[in-house]
Design a protein around this motif. Structure first.
Motif, PDB file in Angstrom:
ATOM      1  N   ASP A 159       1.432  59.723 -28.411  1.00  0.00           N
ATOM      2  CA  ASP A 159       2.240  58.520 -28.623  1.00  0.00           C
ATOM      3  C   ASP A 159       3.563  58.858 -29.301  1.00  0.00           C
ATOM      4  N   SER A 160       3.522  59.803 -30.244  1.00  0.00           N
ATOM      5  CA  SER A 160       4.741  60.151 -30.983  1.00  0.00           C
ATOM      6  C   SER A 160       5.782  60.782 -30.062  1.00  0.00           C
ATOM      7  N   LEU A 161       5.366  61.682 -29.166  1.00  0.00           N
ATOM      8  CA  LEU A 161       6.315  62.299 -28.239  1.00  0.00           C
ATOM      9  C   LEU A 161       6.828  61.279 -27.234  1.00  0.00           C
ATOM     10  N   LEU A 162       5.949  60.410 -26.769  1.00  0.00           N
ATOM     11  CA  LEU A 162       6.364  59.373 -25.827  1.00  0.00           C
ATOM     12  C   LEU A 162       7.443  58.487 -26.447  1.00  0.00           C
ATOM     13  N   MET A 163       7.282  58.167 -27.726  1.00  0.00           N
ATOM     14  CA  MET A 163       8.244  57.321 -28.424  1.00  0.00           C
ATOM     15  C   MET A 163       9.615  57.988 -28.497  1.00  0.00           C
ATOM     16  N   VAL A 164       9.612  59.318 -28.632  1.00  0.00           N
ATOM     17  CA  VAL A 164      10.869  60.058 -28.770  1.00  0.00           C
ATOM     18  C   VAL A 164      11.617  60.135 -27.436  1.00  0.00           C
ATOM     19  N   ILE A 165      10.910  60.383 -26.330  1.00  0.00           N
ATOM     20  CA  ILE A 165      11.583  60.638 -25.055  1.00  0.00           C
ATOM     21  C   ILE A 165      11.730  59.410 -24.167  1.00  0.00           C
ATOM     22  N   THR A 166      10.964  58.354 -24.435  1.00  0.00           N
ATOM     23  CA  THR A 166      11.040  57.152 -23.608  1.00  0.00           C
ATOM     24  C   THR A 166      12.449  56.565 -23.506  1.00  0.00           C
ATOM     25  N   PRO A 167      13.244  56.512 -24.597  1.00  0.00           N
ATOM     26  CA  PRO A 167      14.594  55.936 -24.478  1.00  0.00           C
ATOM     27  C   PRO A 167      15.476  56.628 -23.445  1.00  0.00           C
ATOM     28  N   PHE A 168      15.107  57.846 -23.040  1.00  0.00           N
ATOM     29  CA  PHE A 168      15.926  58.585 -22.083  1.00  0.00           C
ATOM     30  C   PHE A 168      15.397  58.474 -20.651  1.00  0.00           C
ATOM     31  N   PHE A 169      14.272  57.774 -20.465  1.00  0.00           N
ATOM     32  CA  PHE A 169      13.729  57.608 -19.122  1.00  0.00           C
ATOM     33  C   PHE A 169      14.650  56.705 -18.302  1.00  0.00           C
ATOM     34  N   LYS A 170      14.905  57.109 -17.073  1.00  0.00           N
ATOM     35  CA  LYS A 170      15.722  56.295 -16.173  1.00  0.00           C
ATOM     36  C   LYS A 170      15.024  56.220 -14.821  1.00  0.00           C
ATOM     37  N   PHE A 171      14.346  55.101 -14.581  1.00  0.00           N
ATOM     38  CA  PHE A 171      13.666  54.903 -13.317  1.00  0.00           C
ATOM     39  C   PHE A 171      14.610  54.192 -12.342  1.00  0.00           C
ATOM     40  N   PRO A 172      14.431  54.392 -11.035  1.00  0.00           N
ATOM     41  CA  PRO A 172      15.250  53.667 -10.056  1.00  0.00           C
ATOM     42  C   PRO A 172      15.145  52.156 -10.269  1.00  0.00           C
ATOM     43  N   ASP A 173      16.220  51.442  -9.941  1.00  0.00           N
ATOM     44  CA  ASP A 173      16.253  49.998 -10.178  1.00  0.00           C
ATOM     45  C   ASP A 173      15.136  49.267  -9.465  1.00  0.00           C
ATOM     46  N   TRP A 174      14.739  49.772  -8.279  1.00  0.00           N
ATOM     47  CA  TRP A 174      13.716  49.024  -7.541  1.00  0.00           C
ATOM     48  C   TRP A 174      12.365  49.046  -8.237  1.00  0.00           C
ATOM     49  N   THR A 175      12.149  49.977  -9.175  1.00  0.00           N
ATOM     50  CA  THR A 175      10.868  49.996  -9.877  1.00  0.00           C
ATOM     51  C   THR A 175      10.775  48.870 -10.899  1.00  0.00           C
ATOM     52  N   LYS A 176      11.925  48.257 -11.218  1.00  0.00           N
ATOM     53  CA  LYS A 176      11.931  47.190 -12.206  1.00  0.00           C
ATOM     54  C   LYS A 176      11.642  45.833 -11.592  1.00  0.00           C
ATOM     55  N   LYS A 177      11.578  45.803 -10.257  1.00  0.00           N
ATOM     56  CA  LYS A 177      11.276  44.539  -9.592  1.00  0.00           C
ATOM     57  C   LYS A 177       9.842  44.108  -9.909  1.00  0.00           C
ATOM     58  N   ALA A 178       9.666  42.847 -10.119  1.00  0.00           N
ATOM     59  CA  ALA A 178       8.338  42.339 -10.461  1.00  0.00           C
ATOM     60  C   ALA A 178       7.384  42.438  -9.282  1.00  0.00           C
ATOM     61  N   ARG A 179       7.959  42.325  -8.058  1.00  0.00           N
ATOM     62  CA  ARG A 179       7.106  42.367  -6.881  1.00  0.00           C
ATOM     63  C   ARG A 179       7.657  43.434  -5.957  1.00  0.00           C
ATOM     64  N   ARG A 180       6.773  44.308  -5.434  1.00  0.00           N
ATOM     65  CA  ARG A 180       7.192  45.372  -4.540  1.00  0.00           C
ATOM     66  C   ARG A 180       6.172  45.514  -3.421  1.00  0.00           C
ATOM     67  N   VAL A 181       6.639  45.966  -2.280  1.00  0.00           N
ATOM     68  CA  VAL A 181       5.748  46.274  -1.172  1.00  0.00           C
ATOM     69  C   VAL A 181       6.103  47.660  -0.669  1.00  0.00           C
ATOM     70  N   PRO A 182       5.109  48.439  -0.204  1.00  0.00           N
ATOM     71  CA  PRO A 182       5.411  49.786   0.283  1.00  0.00           C
ATOM     72  C   PRO A 182       6.120  49.748   1.636  1.00  0.00           C
ATOM     73  N   VAL A 183       6.987  50.706   1.855  1.00  0.00           N
ATOM     74  CA  VAL A 183       7.643  50.873   3.137  1.00  0.00           C
ATOM     75  C   VAL A 183       7.116  52.143   3.759  1.00  0.00           C
ATOM     76  N   GLU A 184       6.404  52.036   4.845  1.00  0.00           N
ATOM     77  CA  GLU A 184       5.846  53.210   5.488  1.00  0.00           C
ATOM     78  C   GLU A 184       6.776  53.638   6.610  1.00  0.00           C
ATOM     79  N   THR A 185       7.227  54.895   6.538  1.00  0.00           N
ATOM     80  CA  THR A 185       8.055  55.459   7.587  1.00  0.00           C
ATOM     81  C   THR A 185       7.390  56.726   8.080  1.00  0.00           C
ATOM     82  N   SER A 186       7.950  57.288   9.138  1.00  0.00           N
ATOM     83  CA  SER A 186       7.387  58.526   9.669  1.00  0.00           C
ATOM     84  C   SER A 186       7.612  59.680   8.722  1.00  0.00           C
ATOM     85  N   ASP A 187       8.551  59.503   7.763  1.00  0.00           N
ATOM     86  CA  ASP A 187       8.901  60.590   6.856  1.00  0.00           C
ATOM     87  C   ASP A 187       8.173  60.504   5.530  1.00  0.00           C
ATOM     88  N   SER A 188       7.951  59.308   5.041  1.00  0.00           N
ATOM     89  CA  SER A 188       7.302  59.181   3.734  1.00  0.00           C
ATOM     90  C   SER A 188       6.622  57.832   3.643  1.00  0.00           C
TER      91      SER A 188
END
Length: 280
Positions: A102-131
């Motif tokens: 918990d202590s290490l998580l508290m130190v490094i969490t402020p520097f986490f930068k997730f893509p904006d789409w991960t902040k959406k409350a609702r998401r659906v997967p997009v299946e393509t031939s590549d990923s």
């Protein structure tokens, strides 16, 4: 003899008190000098310490993990998780996968930068031939009210768009121009990418217009394409295309399209749309 010993002791005490310096001694000067040296060392150490910048924790390397204070086993857990083409989207997910304290998580969490789409409350997967792991935000409901007949978003004219509240001559022409640059909308979410089109107005359009006839697209192989070919994608500027090729030359072929998120200034929020035009 006894008297002589007493006189010598008294004389020693008197001489010691007589020559006792009133000002700072060499010893006290040394302490002050050493304190100053220690302060300079601490300042130099802080200057030499690696600066922390926002980063996506999904792409932590062995060296990066070591700098952050993670153990080898914690780094390995993350790499094993990522080897399954999975991603962590929250600090809680990161801790669950890596099992960091918990202590290490508290130190490094402020520097986490997730893509904006991960902040959406609702998401659906997009299946393509590549990923199968790219995601996109949901658009408005797929079933519009019965009094709104559906029309093809790729066939609507500028005049018809102006009938929608909030769209004037400028925006209607801009929508059609953007559609022409794309060669036609592949998914309805691309309408949100029209410059200056408010989201609430976009939702009004998508209540009436849907993508029924998506154009056929010849996907560009990201591992063999030239800078010019990559830059031909509407969402990618020429300088970003150069960065993509440089990254590929330095790190080898892309194993999945999500690796594009490692590139500086890559528009992570548009990864799902860009993936529609790429292959491996």
């Amino acid at each position: 003899m006894l008297l002589l010993i007493v006189l010598l002791q008294v004389g020693y005490v008197l001489m010691d008190s007589f020559y006792q310096p009133n000002g700072p001694t060499i010893f006290s000067e040394n302490i002050r000098l050493q304190t100053g040296i220690d302060a300079l060392k601490e300042k130099a150490a802080m200057a030499d310490a690696p600066k922390m910048y926002p980063f996506n924790p999904n792409f932590i390397t062995d060296h990066k993990g070591y700098v952050l204070g993670m153990s080898i086993s914690e780094i390995d857990r993350l790499h094993e998780f990522r080897a399954q083409h999975k991603f962590v989207n929250t600090p809680e997910d990161f801790q669950k996968v890596t099992q960091i304290s918990d202590s290490l998580l508290m130190v490094i969490t402020p520097f986490f930068k997730f893509p904006d789409w991960t902040k959406k409350a609702r998401r659906v997967p997009v299946e393509t031939s590549d990923s199968k792991f790219l995601e996109k935000p949901l658009v408005s409901e797929k079933r519009p009210p019965k009094d709104f007949p559906l029309h093809d978003l790729n066939a609507v004219t500028a005049n018809e768009l102006r009938a929608i509240s909030g769209i004037g001559e400028v925006l209607s022409k801009r929508i059609v121009k953007f559609r022409n640059r794309l060669g036609g909308f592949l998914v309805e979410e691309q309408l949100y990418d029209v410059y200056g089109l408010p989201p609430e107005v976009t939702k009004k359009v998508l209540r009436k217009y849907k993508v029924f006839n998506a154009p056929e697209v010849t996907k560009i192989n990201i591992n063999t394409a030239t800078v010019a070919q990559i830059a031909s994608i509407t969402y990618i500027r020429f300088d970003l295309a150069e960065e993509i090729v440089r990254y590929r030359e330095a790190n080898g072929p892309f194993s999945n399209l999500n690796e594009l998120l490692n590139i500086d200034r890559f528009p992570a929020e548009k990864i799902s749309r860009i993936a529609l035009y790429l292959s491996l």
